[in-house]
Design a protein around this motif. Structure first.
Motif, PDB file in Angstrom:
ATOM      1  N   LYS A 192      38.226  40.011  52.910  1.00 23.93           N
ATOM      2  CA  LYS A 192      37.364  39.036  53.563  1.00 23.93           C
ATOM      3  C   LYS A 192      36.082  39.718  54.010  1.00 23.93           C
ATOM      4  O   LYS A 192      36.056  40.919  54.258  1.00 23.93           O
ATOM      5  CB  LYS A 192      38.087  38.426  54.762  1.00 23.93           C
ATOM      6  CG  LYS A 192      39.300  37.581  54.389  1.00 23.93           C
ATOM      7  CD  LYS A 192      39.923  36.968  55.629  1.00 23.93           C
ATOM      8  CE  LYS A 192      41.125  36.092  55.251  1.00 23.93           C
ATOM      9  NZ  LYS A 192      41.755  35.492  56.445  1.00 23.93           N
ATOM     10  N   ASP A 236      29.115  33.651  47.251  1.00 25.28           N
ATOM     11  CA  ASP A 236      30.478  33.148  47.069  1.00 25.28           C
ATOM     12  C   ASP A 236      30.726  32.800  45.603  1.00 25.28           C
ATOM     13  O   ASP A 236      31.819  33.027  45.073  1.00 25.28           O
ATOM     14  CB  ASP A 236      30.720  31.922  47.951  1.00 25.28           C
ATOM     15  CG  ASP A 236      30.873  32.289  49.429  1.00 25.28           C
ATOM     16  OD1 ASP A 236      31.205  33.450  49.711  1.00 25.28           O
ATOM     17  OD2 ASP A 236      30.639  31.412  50.285  1.00 25.28           O
ATOM     18  N   GLN A 272      34.736  32.558  44.770  1.00 25.53           N
ATOM     19  CA  GLN A 272      35.502  32.019  45.894  1.00 25.53           C
ATOM     20  C   GLN A 272      34.802  30.775  46.428  1.00 25.53           C
ATOM     21  O   GLN A 272      33.594  30.620  46.303  1.00 25.53           O
ATOM     22  CB  GLN A 272      35.623  33.061  47.002  1.00 25.53           C
ATOM     23  CG  GLN A 272      34.287  33.524  47.566  1.00 25.53           C
ATOM     24  CD  GLN A 272      34.401  34.756  48.433  1.00 25.53           C
ATOM     25  OE1 GLN A 272      35.461  35.348  48.538  1.00 25.53           O
ATOM     26  NE2 GLN A 272      33.299  35.152  49.046  1.00 25.53           N
ATOM     27  N   GLU A 273      35.598  29.863  47.011  1.00 25.35           N
ATOM     28  CA  GLU A 273      35.023  28.633  47.543  1.00 25.35           C
ATOM     29  C   GLU A 273      34.237  28.889  48.822  1.00 25.35           C
ATOM     30  O   GLU A 273      33.143  28.386  49.015  1.00 25.35           O
ATOM     31  CB  GLU A 273      36.145  27.621  47.810  1.00 25.35           C
ATOM     32  CG  GLU A 273      36.795  27.091  46.540  1.00 25.35           C
ATOM     33  CD  GLU A 273      37.801  26.002  46.854  1.00 25.35           C
ATOM     34  OE1 GLU A 273      37.887  25.593  48.026  1.00 25.35           O
ATOM     35  OE2 GLU A 273      38.488  25.561  45.931  1.00 25.35           O
ATOM     36  N   GLY A 277      33.501  32.119  51.650  1.00 29.03           N
ATOM     37  CA  GLY A 277      33.733  33.476  52.118  1.00 29.03           C
ATOM     38  C   GLY A 277      32.731  33.862  53.180  1.00 29.03           C
ATOM     39  O   GLY A 277      33.038  33.996  54.359  1.00 29.03           O
ATOM     40  N   GLN A 317      31.396  42.318  51.758  1.00 24.34           N
ATOM     41  CA  GLN A 317      32.661  41.934  51.137  1.00 24.34           C
ATOM     42  C   GLN A 317      32.897  42.809  49.913  1.00 24.34           C
ATOM     43  O   GLN A 317      31.990  43.046  49.119  1.00 24.34           O
ATOM     44  CB  GLN A 317      32.674  40.464  50.715  1.00 24.34           C
ATOM     45  CG  GLN A 317      34.026  40.024  50.135  1.00 24.34           C
ATOM     46  CD  GLN A 317      34.096  38.545  49.851  1.00 24.34           C
ATOM     47  OE1 GLN A 317      33.081  37.876  49.760  1.00 24.34           O
ATOM     48  NE2 GLN A 317      35.290  38.018  49.698  1.00 24.34           N
TER      49      GLN A 317
END
Length: 934
Positions: free
Chosen positions: A3, A47, A52-53, A55, A65
């Motif tokens: 994350k 993102d 990823q949807e 982050g 990240q």
């Protein structure tokens, strides 16, 4: 995938949690940073890059990240998201964002500037005022001319400008595509000292990409279930492909990156310029970096430059090996050898431990370093009697005049066991130079002298170039000290004992020559003239060969070392060295400047190093397989473990064990590459199975190539079959995911289109006279609108069929309640509906049959693809084997001729039999067809 975590907080402090995360990262890093005005969608774009949807958020500071690099196995992709820059701000806020901008461009491998679309795009780029201040915040010094600043562009990353939410009717995207995304086409003016001109001048590469809005309207946003619009997805795919191809790691580890970050932040917090040091001529291989303690004694940067200008160049404080990216702030003196990149160690580390009263052991920390080196390794090992200057010579090879391998200045030996130093190869950018310095042989103070023979044997087994270091001359005494070479057959065996093999097949001298490294005899403090008794001058190689000339009447004790050296090491070389300095100065040799050394010695050392750099080959094992750092670590562990068990290290066993490790890793790496490429290339859902199979074919070809490049001795093609099975499983998974994506898309579209009809069904609008016909008309409109929607994927017909079947009961109910139709008409309508459903079902069956046939064809194509690569590899292996056999034949012919001249007729006859046997093997290899068992 981790994350996001705060890296730099709003007070310009580094978050310890983020530093800890960085220091735990083992692989190379590729860093992408994004910067831009508030509300431009920076976090959303990152993102999307991360797949990823949600982050990154909108928290202040710089956020980090980490995720595996999608296209580069064993590397880490780091994304840096910076809080948005407000339109209006105070002076302090401006300075804060200026510092964040500076940190971003220094930490990353690719910098993204993100803005909203505008009628005049240059206005958006000209808002990046911070770029004009980089010269004040960063000073780059050239290694060979401290009085001049080196161009800042030498250390800045590629610059990518993203124009977001561009109107669909603009021609910017077409202009950019036509110009290969060059920024210039969007700029109408390049006036001096503007941000636009600074970007052009400072950044080595600058590209621009346009993006339409991810969701063009609310209806599409709901219908697509929050997925970005297809146009945006297409633009993102092009952008993502460019970004991932440009993220070239600089061999910076997480440990090093964390140190740089702390140093940069400290300099910015103290309002001091960040000083970077690179070598003369640009960012190339490392040479020497500034001694930071010297800089700290100066009050400011100007004083530092003035002070160093007054010093002669050789007196400017330097450490030995610079980083090309090194800020001038203090280093931690306790830094371990592993804090740098694995192939650019700051100092040697023990590889094979030889502790008093204990058996030899492998240092796990050294193994971890080797495991990170995926390049071919050129391994140079040096052995010899203690106190003969081996370590000094290895330090010269490492390019380090001070520090490095311990020299010692007394009669006691310093080095224990085998020490390793990994350095970037100075002439081969894709190779690593591994230097192995061994403890001195014959140390009278050793408590476990029996390990000398094992140290000697391990050095031979691990190296591709083996240096023997001795003093004064090559005479009878020197040859007697080479008794370790006569014992090699007692400490090394080629193959596992087998009752069905003859004794000569189990690994005797004629077999060793094909595996053993190049042999270099270095003679130190040489005082003789290189001349024969008749006065004819000779070269060093002739001196060695004359010393190895055998006499038929010589005692066996004198003759055996010569015989073994000639048989085991057919590739030989010799170097002689004068004494480097006076006897008084020898104890300070490590600290003597070059001007205090003998000019002859300096030149001889230069010749020796150049020969190693130019001629030393990468380590290879049976079959011509090139050894990488990780492979070398496995071999070291295998050989040492055999010694610890009281066994004799077996080359065949070690190679077979290594093949299992490497082939398993090759399968894993190939599957990873397949997955990464498929994720990058495949936009689901596809309209037909052909598009998916084209992507699969490209990814499979790349995966097989990855496997073939790393695998070797895959007996029976067991691992390649395993790879084939896994790739077929991946294809089935892609098909399943593609079908699911298509089904989800189609169902969402149908639900949206059928929403009005659903309302009419619920409120009874069709339960009236003529309602059935109205239902059919509305349903036909839904079907027609459904068919007009693009990018539904290959499940469009199946989902429609299932949807209509699900509504069949509703249709029948409406039909039965329609009083406008007679019973006969109702029966006709029912039959008609069944016929239409039957036709749709038949069409689906035809499509399924075609898909099954196409998948069967794909299986056949996949088999042929594997077969083609396997045939090519087998042919290459055959060529390598022939080349090795012919090389060995030529060496035996030369030795046979020499034995005949020296009068060793019995050995001449024995060698004649080996030559005949080798010629038969060569003939058999040439005639043997390439057979497949795949």
């Amino acid at each position: 995938m981790s994350k996001p975590v705060c890296l730099v907080d709003p007070c310009l402090r580094v978050n310890p949690e983020a530093l800890s995360l960085l220091r735990r990262l083992s692989g190379p890093l590729c860093v992408v940073a994004i910067f831009g005005p508030k509300g431009t969608g920076k976090s959303f774009l990152l993102d999307q890059l991360a797949g990823q949807e949600k982050g990154f958020g909108s928290a202040p500071g710089i956020w980090l990240q980490r995720l595996p690099h999608p296209t580069k196995p064993n590397e880490n992709l780091l994304l840096l998201d910076t809080e948005g820059v407000p339109e209006q701000m105070e002076e302090e806020e401006y300075e804060f964002f200026s510092r964040l901008f500076c940190l971003n461009v220094l930490l990353c491998d690719l910098f993204i500037y993100n803005t909203k679309g505008d009628e005049d795009p240059q206005k958006e780029l000209d808002k990046l005022a911070y770029v004009a201040e980089l010269d004040n915040k960063v000073q780059v010094l050239e290694d060979c001319a401290l009085e001049n600043s080196f161009p800042l562009s030498a250390v800045l990353p590629p610059f990518v400008w993203c124009l977001r939410d561009v109107a669909s009717d603009t021609v910017w995207e077409e202009m950019l595509q036509a110009s290969n995304h060059e920024i210039d086409v969007l700029l109408t003016s390049l006036a001096e000292d503007t941000p636009s001109s600074c970007v052009q001048k400072l950044f080595p590469s600058h590209k621009a990409f346009c993006f339409h809005s991810p969701h063009l309207n609310e209806i599409e946003k709901e219908a697509l279930l929050d997925e970005p619009h297809p146009v945006f997805q297409r633009q993102l795919k092009v952008f993502k492909s460019y970004v991932l191809s440009k993220t070239q790691n600089r061999n910076i580890s997480g440990e090093v990156l964390s140190e740089k970050l702390e140093q940069f932040v400290e300099a910015l917090s103290r309002n001091r310029p960040i000083l970077l040091d690179i070598i003369c001529g640009g960012l190339q291989a490392a040479s020497a970096s500034v001694d930071y303690s010297f800089y700290l004694e100066c009050e400011n940067y100007e004083e530092f430059v003035e002070t160093t200008r007054e010093l002669p160049k050789e007196e400017i404080p330097r450490t030995s090996h610079p980083s090309v990216w090194e800020p001038m702030v203090p280093q931690n003196p306790r830094t371990s050898p592993t804090t740098a990149q694995a192939n650019d160690m700051e100092a040697p580390i023990c590889l094979i431990e030889n502790r008093p009263g204990e058996k030899l052991g492998v240092n796990q920390e050294a193994l971890e370093i080797l495991q990170k080196i995926k390049q071919p390794v050129v391994v140079v090992a040096i052995v010899g009697l203690y106190r003969t200057g081996k370590s000094y010579l290895m330090n010269k090879l490492a390019g380090k005049d001070q520090g490095g391998f311990s020299l010692g200045a007394t009669i006691q030996a310093n080095t224990k066991g085998i020490w390793m130093w990994c350095r970037p190869h100075p002439l081969k950018p894709d190779h690593t130079l591994v230097l192995l310095d061994t403890e001195g042989l014959g140390d009278v103070e050793k408590s476990n002298t029996e390990n000398d023979s094992w140290i000697f044997a391990l050095s031979v087994l691990l190296s591709s170039t083996f240096v023997y270091n001795s003093m004064s001359t090559i005479n009878h005494y020197a040859l007697e000290q080479m008794h370790y070479v006569t014992e090699l057959t007692e400490h090394i065996k080629m193959k596992t004992p087998n009752r069905n093999r003859s004794k000569s097949d189990d690994g005797f001298p004629d077999q060793f020559a094909s595996f053993f490294p190049t042999f270099i005899w270095v003679v130190r403090d040489f005082t003789l003239q290189l001349a024969l008794q008749d006065g004819r001058r000779i070269i060093e190689d002739e001196y060695l060969e004359n010393a190895l000339e055998r006499k038929t009447d010589a005692p066996e004790k004198q003759d055996l070392p010569k015989k073994c050296l000639r048989e085991y090491f057919p590739n030989r070389k010799c170097f002689v060295f004068d004494r480097p300095a006076s006897r008084h100065d020898l104890q300070f040799l490590e600290h003597l400047p070059e001007s205090k050394l003998s000019p002859e010695f300096v030149e001889q050392a230069r010749r020796f190093c150049n020969y190693i750099y130019e001629n030393a080959q990468a380590k290879v094992i049976q079959g011509g397989h090139v050894v990488t750092g990780s492979s070398l670590g496995s071999l070291a562990e295998s050989y040492t473990e055999a010694i610890r068990r009281g066994s004799i290290p077996c080359i065949e066993n070690a190679v077979l064990a290594l093949a299992q490790i490497e082939n398993s890793a090759a399968v894993h790496e190939a599957v990873q590459r397949y997955e990464a490429m498929a994720d990058l290339m495949l936009m689901m859902p596809t309209e037909d199975v052909e598009e998916l199979l084209r992507v699969h074919s490209s990814c499979e070809e790349e995966a097989i190539q990855v496997f073939m490049n790393r695998s070797f001795k895959d007996e029976g093609q067991a691992f390649q079959r395993q790879l084939g099975n896994q790739l077929q499983s991946k294809l089935k998974e892609l098909c399943r995911r593609n079908e699911q994506a298509s089904s989800d898309r189609c169902q969402a579209v149908l639900m949206e289109l059928f929403q009005d009809m659903e309302g009419k069904i619920c409120d009874g609008s069709y339960s009236v006279r003529g309602g059935y016909q109205q239902f059919l008309n509305d349903q036909q409109n839904v079907v027609e609108n459904y068919n007009m929607v693009a990018e539904k994927g290959l499940m469009a017909a199946k989902v429609l069929q299932d949807f209509l079947q699900a509504k069949e009961m509703v249709a029948q109910s409406i039909l039965q309640t329609d009083q406008n139709l007679t019973e006969k008409q109702k029966e006709t309508e029912v039959a008609k509906a069944r016929a239409e459903a039957s036709e749709r079902e038949a069409q689906l069956q035809r499509e399924m049959k075609e898909k099954t046939q196409r998948m069967a064809q794909e299986m056949e194509r996949s088999y042929e693809e594997h077969e083609r690569y396997l045939m090519a590899k087998m042919e290459e292996d055959k060529r390598n084997l022939l080349a090795e056999q012919e090389r060995l034949l030529n060496q035996k012919l030369q030795e046979q001729s020499r034995l005949q001249q020296e009068g060793f007729h019995h050995e001449y006859s024995r060698l004649q039999g080996e030559i005949q046997n080798l010629r038969s093997q060569i003939s058999q290899t040439r005639q043997e067809p390439t057979c497949l068992i795949f």
